[in-house]
Design a protein around this motif. Structure first.
Motif, PDB file in Angstrom:
ATOM      1  N   PRO A  57     -10.238  -6.006 -19.739  1.00 15.63           N
ATOM      2  CA  PRO A  57     -10.031  -5.895 -21.185  1.00 15.63           C
ATOM      3  C   PRO A  57     -11.183  -6.431 -22.022  1.00 15.63           C
ATOM      4  CG  PRO A  57      -8.798  -7.750 -20.337  1.00 15.63           C
ATOM      5  CD  PRO A  57      -9.370  -7.037 -19.138  1.00 15.63           C
ATOM      6  N   LEU A  71     -15.743  -3.785 -23.998  1.00 14.75           N
ATOM      7  CA  LEU A  71     -15.448  -3.301 -25.343  1.00 14.75           C
ATOM      8  C   LEU A  71     -16.674  -2.622 -25.940  1.00 14.75           C
ATOM      9  CD1 LEU A  71     -13.779  -6.617 -26.556  1.00 14.75           C
ATOM     10  CD2 LEU A  71     -12.545  -4.534 -25.902  1.00 14.75           C
ATOM     11  N   TRP A 127     -14.514   1.705 -23.597  1.00 18.75           N
ATOM     12  CA  TRP A 127     -13.469   0.774 -24.019  1.00 18.75           C
ATOM     13  C   TRP A 127     -12.406   0.790 -22.935  1.00 18.75           C
ATOM     14  CZ3 TRP A 127      -9.128   1.807 -28.082  1.00 18.75           C
ATOM     15  CH2 TRP A 127      -8.349   0.659 -28.218  1.00 18.75           C
ATOM     16  N   ARG A 128     -12.146  -0.378 -22.376  1.00 19.57           N
ATOM     17  CA  ARG A 128     -11.117  -0.512 -21.345  1.00 19.57           C
ATOM     18  C   ARG A 128     -10.013  -1.425 -21.872  1.00 19.57           C
ATOM     19  NH1 ARG A 128     -14.461  -0.871 -15.574  1.00 19.57           N
ATOM     20  NH2 ARG A 128     -16.244   0.388 -16.257  1.00 19.57           N
ATOM     21  N   THR A 129      -8.800  -1.002 -21.677  1.00 18.95           N
ATOM     22  CA  THR A 129      -7.668  -1.796 -22.150  1.00 18.95           C
ATOM     23  C   THR A 129      -6.516  -1.692 -21.169  1.00 18.95           C
ATOM     24  OG1 THR A 129      -6.079  -2.121 -23.960  1.00 18.95           O
ATOM     25  CG2 THR A 129      -6.848   0.127 -23.580  1.00 18.95           C
ATOM     26  N   MET A 186      -2.458  -2.427 -21.104  1.00 20.33           N
ATOM     27  CA  MET A 186      -1.310  -2.696 -21.974  1.00 20.33           C
ATOM     28  C   MET A 186      -0.042  -2.784 -21.139  1.00 20.33           C
ATOM     29  SD  MET A 186      -2.355   0.088 -24.896  1.00 20.33           S
ATOM     30  CE  MET A 186      -2.722   1.316 -23.634  1.00 20.33           C
ATOM     31  N   TYR A 241      -9.922  -2.258 -14.881  1.00 17.21           N
ATOM     32  CA  TYR A 241      -9.532  -2.170 -16.295  1.00 17.21           C
ATOM     33  C   TYR A 241      -9.664  -3.529 -16.990  1.00 17.21           C
ATOM     34  CZ  TYR A 241      -8.020   2.584 -15.406  1.00 17.21           C
ATOM     35  OH  TYR A 241      -7.998   3.930 -15.087  1.00 17.21           O
ATOM     36  N   SER A 289      -0.927  -4.249 -26.445  1.00 13.01           N
ATOM     37  CA  SER A 289      -2.065  -5.050 -25.992  1.00 13.01           C
ATOM     38  C   SER A 289      -1.667  -6.507 -25.767  1.00 13.01           C
ATOM     39  CB  SER A 289      -3.197  -4.987 -27.014  1.00 13.01           C
ATOM     40  OG  SER A 289      -2.841  -5.643 -28.217  1.00 13.01           O
TER      41      SER A 289
END
Length: 360
Positions: free
Chosen positions: A313, A316, A134-136, A138, A311, A206
């Protein structure tokens, strides 16, 4: 909602205000990208938007085209299991998941003063036990200025510095914001936004919405945030005379022990906008504290573990899905373009005996 947004927009009175807005627009460009073909026949591709970022931030081979200045962090996510009923992602089962993260400031100049932009970012790549990720990415801001890729491209054009003056044309900026009342919440926020004195005390959001899917197949719209356990210290201003205070502050804090943030999922109510990043959801929405993001260590990005991480988004795990927000696929495509550029420039970073050790 439109009238409220228009009333929240600050009055346009000075060229200085538009200069500040131009800086912020460049700063948040990392939460936007462009998918080729959306504006046919004149195709606005990832290459074109990254070219725009590069022209604003300057030529810095081997560095990210935005959020170029940053520091790698590593640690773990300690899940308390509270979100397991809402998502099948193994990350949310009770237990620990390692991550590689990056704290940064926006902009394409890796040597920019830390106090030049009042936004900080926190990117995370969680490496799940089942091999998924999981890459996010923010940002410490509440909303995005516009709703669509087309509007954002127009915004970058309207606020791009004039080569003759080094400042945005105030008339072009005024015309754009006058035609886009949805920018009201963003303008109201930047009117009082100040650079924080520490990465560790920021709340990162996010901004875009996603969906969680549970074992029964039910899907729920969410946004998330990581909220620090470390309380704010000082007045939130930049350290006097120090252009690189954020990394030094982070290392000092880590010398005293790990840093912690709570990962909180905010659930949309029926009717809340899921595909519009310019709108906040009202207070009082269902919130689930999923566990704690623990940063144990940090190191320079030049040879750190975050250096080669994109990164994106849209990467997932099962149990988390993208919303229909048009900015999400756009971010993904632009991140990919920037990643390919900087990695291909590895051998061209000047002034180093070992180029690979110099690339962020």
């Amino acid at each position: 909602m439109t009238d409220e947004r228009q009333e929240s927009r600050p009055p346009v009175r000075t060229t200085g205000r538009w200069v500040a807005i131009g800086v912020i627009v460049a700063a948040v460009a990392a939460v936007f990208g462009y998918v080729g073909g959306w504006l046919a026949p004149e195709r606005l591709t990832p290459k074109r938007i990254v070219d725009e970022l590069q022209s604003t931030g300057g030529e810095h081979p081997g560095f990210r085209r935005n959020h170029a200045k940053g520091i790698c962090v590593t640690g773990r996510f300690e899940s308390n299991g509270a979100l397991a009923a809402f998502s099948t992602a193994r990350l949310f089962a009770p237990g620990n998941t390692p991550f590689v993260g990056r704290l940064a400031i926006p902009g394409g100049n890796p040597y920019a003063p830390d106090g030049s932009i009042p936004i900080r970012s926190f990117a995370l790549r969680f490496d799940l036990a089942d091999g998924e990720q999981w890459r996010t990415g923010m940002n410490a801001m509440p909303v995005f200025p516009v709703t669509t890729p087309k509007a954002f491209y127009d915004l970058t054009v309207a606020t791009h510095p004039d080569p003759a003056t080094g400042k945005p044309d105030p008339e072009k900026a005024k015309a754009f914001f006058g035609a886009h009342p949805e920018t009201g919440p963003f303008l109201a926020w930047i009117k009082s936004a100040k650079p924080s004195a520490s990465y560790a005390t920021e709340t990162y959001r996010s901004i875009n919405a996603f969906y969680l899917r549970d074992a029964g197949g039910q899907r729920r719209a969410v946004r998330w945030q990581v909220v620090p356990e470390q309380g704010p210290e000082g007045d939130g201003g930049a350290a006097a005379g120090d252009a690189d205070f954020l990394a030094a502050d982070l290392m000092k804090r880590l010398g005293q022990g790990p840093l912690r943030w709570h990962l909180q999922m905010i659930f949309a109510d029926p009717g809340d906008p899921v595909d519009d990043a310019t709108k906040v959801w009202p207070d009082g929405r269902k919130l689930v504290d999923a566990g704690t993001v623990v940063v144990d260590a940090a190191e320079a990005q030049a040879a750190g573990p975050c250096r080669d991480v994109n990164y994106d988004p849209m990467i997932l795990p099962r149990g988390i899905e993208p919303s229909d927000d048009p900015l999400l696929p756009a971010r993904s495509s632009t991140y990919a373009d920037s990643f390919l550029r900087r990695t291909s420039e590895e051998a061209h970073v000047p002034g180093t005996a070992h180029p690979k050790e110099a690339r962020p």
